[in-house]
Write a protein that holds these residues in place. Sequence first.
Motif, PDB file in Angstrom:
ATOM      1  N   THR A 105      30.711  33.950  44.300  1.00  0.00           N
ATOM      2  CA  THR A 105      30.484  35.409  43.740  1.00  0.00           C
ATOM      3  C   THR A 105      31.098  36.536  43.767  1.00  0.00           C
ATOM      4  OG1 THR A 105      30.178  36.198  46.273  1.00  0.00           O
ATOM      5  CG2 THR A 105      27.689  35.119  45.267  1.00  0.00           C
ATOM      6  N   MET A 106      32.441  37.042  44.544  1.00  0.00           N
ATOM      7  CA  MET A 106      33.398  37.516  43.785  1.00  0.00           C
ATOM      8  C   MET A 106      34.184  37.873  43.006  1.00  0.00           C
ATOM      9  SD  MET A 106      35.131  39.572  47.481  1.00  0.00           S
ATOM     10  CE  MET A 106      35.281  40.569  46.867  1.00  0.00           C
ATOM     11  N   ALA A 107      34.269  36.436  43.002  1.00  0.00           N
ATOM     12  CA  ALA A 107      34.994  35.217  41.398  1.00  0.00           C
ATOM     13  C   ALA A 107      33.827  35.609  39.881  1.00  0.00           C
ATOM     14  CB  ALA A 107      35.335  34.566  41.570  1.00  0.00           C
ATOM     15  N   LEU A 108      32.947  35.130  40.317  1.00  0.00           N
ATOM     16  CA  LEU A 108      31.622  35.993  39.107  1.00  0.00           C
ATOM     17  C   LEU A 108      32.210  37.375  39.391  1.00  0.00           C
ATOM     18  CD1 LEU A 108      29.628  35.112  37.035  1.00  0.00           C
ATOM     19  CD2 LEU A 108      27.769  35.250  39.108  1.00  0.00           C
ATOM     20  N   ALA A 109      31.507  38.038  39.871  1.00  0.00           N
ATOM     21  CA  ALA A 109      31.870  39.767  39.737  1.00  0.00           C
ATOM     22  C   ALA A 109      33.001  40.186  39.464  1.00  0.00           C
ATOM     23  CB  ALA A 109      31.942  40.870  41.304  1.00  0.00           C
ATOM     24  N   ILE A 110      33.669  40.244  39.342  1.00  0.00           N
ATOM     25  CA  ILE A 110      35.459  40.184  38.672  1.00  0.00           C
ATOM     26  C   ILE A 110      35.725  39.631  36.948  1.00  0.00           C
ATOM     27  CG2 ILE A 110      37.201  39.431  38.376  1.00  0.00           C
ATOM     28  CD1 ILE A 110      38.398  39.567  41.794  1.00  0.00           C
ATOM     29  N   ALA A 111      34.663  38.308  36.667  1.00  0.00           N
ATOM     30  CA  ALA A 111      34.849  38.030  35.564  1.00  0.00           C
ATOM     31  C   ALA A 111      33.519  38.401  34.781  1.00  0.00           C
ATOM     32  CB  ALA A 111      33.793  36.303  35.191  1.00  0.00           C
ATOM     33  N   LEU A 112      32.586  39.418  35.381  1.00  0.00           N
ATOM     34  CA  LEU A 112      31.411  40.420  34.600  1.00  0.00           C
ATOM     35  C   LEU A 112      32.261  41.291  34.403  1.00  0.00           C
ATOM     36  CD1 LEU A 112      28.390  39.032  36.316  1.00  0.00           C
ATOM     37  CD2 LEU A 112      28.718  39.112  34.346  1.00  0.00           C
ATOM     38  N   SER A 113      32.990  42.019  35.645  1.00  0.00           N
ATOM     39  CA  SER A 113      33.140  43.479  35.151  1.00  0.00           C
ATOM     40  C   SER A 113      34.572  43.370  33.322  1.00  0.00           C
ATOM     41  CB  SER A 113      34.338  43.830  36.293  1.00  0.00           C
ATOM     42  OG  SER A 113      35.183  43.148  36.915  1.00  0.00           O
TER      43      SER A 113
END
Length: 309
Positions: free
Chosen positions: A75-83
């Motif tokens: 989830t954190m990797a996904l959040a970083i990509a989305l940012s």
Amino acid sequence: MASTILYKTAIMLILIGVGILCAKTGLISKASNRDLSKFMLQVVNPVVIFMSYQTDYRSELVRNLLLTFVLALGTMALAIALSYLFVRRKEGREFEIERFSSVYSNCGFMGIPLVNAIYGSEGVFYLTAYITVFNLIVWTHGVILISGEKDFRQVVKVFYSPTIIAIFLGMITFFLRIRLPGAAAEALGLIKEVNTPMAMIVSGVTISGTNMMKMLKNHRVYYICLLKLMIVPLIISVPLSLLSEVDNTVRMTVLVAAAAPPATMCTLLSLRYGKNSIYASEIFAAGTILSVVTLPLIVKTTEHLTKIL
């Protein structure tokens, strides 16, 4: 579930209001609030985390803890990509603060009391996995993002933090099945009980130092809050909803941690590296207030998705 979170977050909003009142009346100064914040981070939060491990050993708990580590990383990797997708680099725009605020949540200050209120010690037990991943990533990617410098020595310092030490000691007592004697357990239990009110009062005092009128006029604050509190959590909720075989407490703990308001760490790092700490504080203040509404919505949406997917 959503109604429970709404009720709990409403209580937290009232406690935040008490903090604002204490600041406005001079009962708690900025200097005192910094000391209280340190006490929360270095004493109370570690105690809450450690005490979550004072439970009977079950293989199911171990399996779920490992799953939480995997889900936290994902989830954190996904959040970083989305940012990077939603917050573009632009001249004059403080994209570093905006990206940081859209990724990193207040999973300690807000996450621990909220998860503890809903799921008790078991929820906090799983939340420690998310907090561990958070600390490792925030002191690498997060610091590099705000400072613009690659300094991986910060990773080593993470392992000396009270939070990580508490997790490490807690795991030892859990796997070796060591339980604290009655007096020690009760004493730490009393410290654990002050976590929610103190964390929210400290947040309230912090918010009181924000120029609310200036914050309300800044449309970027609303955009980043929308991204952090709604868009990113909703996208994260889709894969979580598909994992119906994963324990619901694990999935919802990860979701609540990810959907919590922007981390206070952004303000602290902005102060340290000479960035716009006022802007970081504005995002934190707006996000904390708005999360009272958005958190129950995210949880309700995820519950609905789980049923139809």
